[in-house]
Design a protein around this motif. Structure first.
Motif, PDB file in Angstrom:
ATOM      1  N   GLY A   1      13.999  64.072 -27.644  1.00 53.92           N
ATOM      2  CA  GLY A   1      14.420  62.806 -28.233  1.00 53.92           C
ATOM      3  C   GLY A   1      13.291  62.110 -28.954  1.00 53.92           C
ATOM      4  O   GLY A   1      13.515  61.356 -29.906  1.00 53.92           O
ATOM      5  N   VAL A   2      12.063  62.371 -28.494  1.00 53.40           N
ATOM      6  CA  VAL A   2      10.865  61.766 -29.090  1.00 53.40           C
ATOM      7  C   VAL A   2       9.760  62.815 -29.135  1.00 53.40           C
ATOM      8  O   VAL A   2       9.599  63.599 -28.191  1.00 53.40           O
ATOM      9  CB  VAL A   2      10.373  60.536 -28.286  1.00 53.40           C
TER      10      VAL A   2
ATOM     11  N   GLY B   1      16.144  65.263 -35.963  1.00 56.59           N
ATOM     12  CA  GLY B   1      17.032  64.208 -35.490  1.00 56.59           C
ATOM     13  C   GLY B   1      16.470  63.464 -34.296  1.00 56.59           C
ATOM     14  O   GLY B   1      17.189  63.181 -33.325  1.00 56.59           O
ATOM     15  N   CYS B   2      15.183  63.148 -34.360  1.00 59.67           N
ATOM     16  CA  CYS B   2      14.526  62.514 -33.228  1.00 59.67           C
ATOM     17  C   CYS B   2      13.644  61.370 -33.715  1.00 59.67           C
ATOM     18  O   CYS B   2      13.546  61.107 -34.909  1.00 59.67           O
ATOM     19  CB  CYS B   2      13.691  63.525 -32.452  1.00 59.67           C
TER      20      CYS B   2
ATOM     21  N   VAL C   1       6.355  56.570 -22.933  1.00 54.65           N
ATOM     22  CA  VAL C   1       7.475  56.588 -23.882  1.00 54.65           C
ATOM     23  C   VAL C   1       8.731  57.101 -23.186  1.00 54.65           C
ATOM     24  O   VAL C   1       9.829  56.538 -23.337  1.00 54.65           O
ATOM     25  CB  VAL C   1       7.131  57.453 -25.113  1.00 54.65           C
ATOM     26  N   ALA C   2       8.589  58.180 -22.411  1.00 52.71           N
ATOM     27  CA  ALA C   2       9.743  58.720 -21.692  1.00 52.71           C
ATOM     28  C   ALA C   2      10.339  57.673 -20.752  1.00 52.71           C
ATOM     29  O   ALA C   2      11.567  57.544 -20.643  1.00 52.71           O
ATOM     30  CB  ALA C   2       9.333  59.970 -20.915  1.00 52.71           C
ATOM     31  N   ALA C   3       9.494  56.922 -20.082  1.00 49.20           N
ATOM     32  CA  ALA C   3       9.976  55.886 -19.165  1.00 49.20           C
ATOM     33  C   ALA C   3      10.742  54.804 -19.915  1.00 49.20           C
ATOM     34  O   ALA C   3      11.819  54.360 -19.481  1.00 49.20           O
ATOM     35  CB  ALA C   3       8.799  55.274 -18.414  1.00 49.20           C
ATOM     36  N   PHE C   4      10.200  54.368 -21.049  1.00 44.13           N
ATOM     37  CA  PHE C   4      10.878  53.328 -21.825  1.00 44.13           C
ATOM     38  C   PHE C   4      12.216  53.822 -22.366  1.00 44.13           C
ATOM     39  O   PHE C   4      13.210  53.086 -22.353  1.00 44.13           O
ATOM     40  CB  PHE C   4       9.987  52.868 -22.978  1.00 44.13           C
ATOM     41  N   VAL C   5      12.253  55.056 -22.831  1.00 46.51           N
ATOM     42  CA  VAL C   5      13.509  55.595 -23.361  1.00 46.51           C
ATOM     43  C   VAL C   5      14.537  55.747 -22.240  1.00 46.51           C
ATOM     44  O   VAL C   5      15.731  55.488 -22.434  1.00 46.51           O
ATOM     45  CB  VAL C   5      13.262  56.928 -24.081  1.00 46.51           C
TER      46      VAL C   5
ATOM     47  N   ALA D   1      18.577  53.123 -27.357  1.00 41.27           N
ATOM     48  CA  ALA D   1      17.661  52.470 -28.305  1.00 41.27           C
ATOM     49  C   ALA D   1      16.314  53.174 -28.297  1.00 41.27           C
ATOM     50  O   ALA D   1      15.277  52.573 -28.022  1.00 41.27           O
ATOM     51  CB  ALA D   1      17.502  50.998 -27.944  1.00 41.27           C
ATOM     52  N   ALA D   2      16.313  54.466 -28.633  1.00 44.04           N
ATOM     53  CA  ALA D   2      15.077  55.258 -28.546  1.00 44.04           C
ATOM     54  C   ALA D   2      13.999  54.746 -29.487  1.00 44.04           C
ATOM     55  O   ALA D   2      12.807  54.755 -29.138  1.00 44.04           O
ATOM     56  CB  ALA D   2      15.378  56.725 -28.833  1.00 44.04           C
TER      57      ALA D   2
END
Length: 269
Positions: free
Chosen positions: A117-118, A160-161, A202-206, A212-213
């Motif tokens: 995703g990111v 698409g990320c 970043v993974a934690a926030f996503v 809302a990535a």
């Protein structure tokens, strides 16, 4: 669509306390765990191929960092990423030094097919991952973020990320919307593994902001930018800076993040 106030994303993280499955390198394990705990997330570090699929399903997000890969770890990362993809669990790819060896490039190609995703990396890593020439030296970035913005956008569009590129200024893009974040401190490059920890953050926030990535990723980078500025204002060197950064992340409030982040929407690059 404009981002929400960045403090909203931090508030969601601290409310959820997401469990982040961190497949990171030997150098980064301890510091990454502490960074997540200080900000409000819950870390776990598992690498055995025999259990990563089972544990990934239990996690709110997965962070894959290829810093000290071996065949055993690479297999486990592919299993975990495939599991995350199958179960719609957000995951972040940190392509450490991807331009350095063919082994890393091959692994990252296989990981990209599993739909992160990111992607979070420095300018040299983003250039290499996008298939452009890069002179990256190990994990260091010899390219500037300004030189790699078009590569970051192209990478986001192709896969698409969201792509988060960190350096002297930070860029976050989903291929359509682009944001630049200023801040941090000159001591940050003198403390190892901060980028590794940021990818896990970043993974934690996503995980806490699943729909809302782009905003969640921006908020994670903004946390480091604001906390880094504060830590650097009274640190005496890299050692005291590392301790001060943990304290600054712990003390950071949602209001602080909204008020003090230097974030700019960029409409043309």
């Amino acid at each position: 669509m404009p981002l929400r106030p960045l403090g909203d994303y931090l508030e969601a993280l601290r409310s959820d306390t997401p469990l982040v499955h961190c497949m990171t390198n030997y150098v980064a394990m301890n510091s990454t765990a502490n960074l997540l705990l200080a900000t409000g997330a819950s870390p776990a570090m598992l690498h055995a191929p025999e259990e990563v699929a089972e544990f990934t399903v239990l996690s709110a997000a997965l962070s894959v960092n290829i810093g000290t890969i071996s065949a055993h770890w690479a297999d486990a990362m592919l299993i975990a990423a495939a599991t995350a993809d199958q179960h719609d669990i957000p995951w972040v790819l940190d392509p450490v030094a991807v331009g350095a060896t063919r082994y890393r490039q091959t692994l990252c190609t296989r990981l990209l097919a599993l739909k992160p995703g990111v992607i979070r990396g420095n300018a040299s890593e983003i250039l290499a991952l996008n298939g452009l020439a890069s002179q990256g030296r190990g994990v260091d970035a010899t390219a500037t973020t300004g030189q790699a913005v078009e590569a970051a956008i192209a990478l986001a569009q192709k896969h698409g990320c969201v792509v988060a590129m960190t350096g002297e200024s930070d860029w976050v893009t989903d291929g359509t919307q682009h944001y630049r974040i200023e801040g941090g401190h000159s001591l940050m490059p003198h403390v190892t593994t901060l980028g590794c920890g940021l990818s896990a953050l970043v993974a934690a926030f996503v995980a806490a902001n699943r729909k809302a990535a782009l905003g969640a990723t921006s908020a994670a980078l903004a946390c480091f930018a604001v906390a880094g500025e504060r830590a650097g204002s009274h640190a005496q060197g890299p050692g005291s800076f590392q301790v001060a950064l943990l304290d600054a992340l712990y003390q950071l409030t949602p209001t602080d993040l909204t008020t003090h982040t230097h974030l700019e929407a960029v409409y043309a690059v």
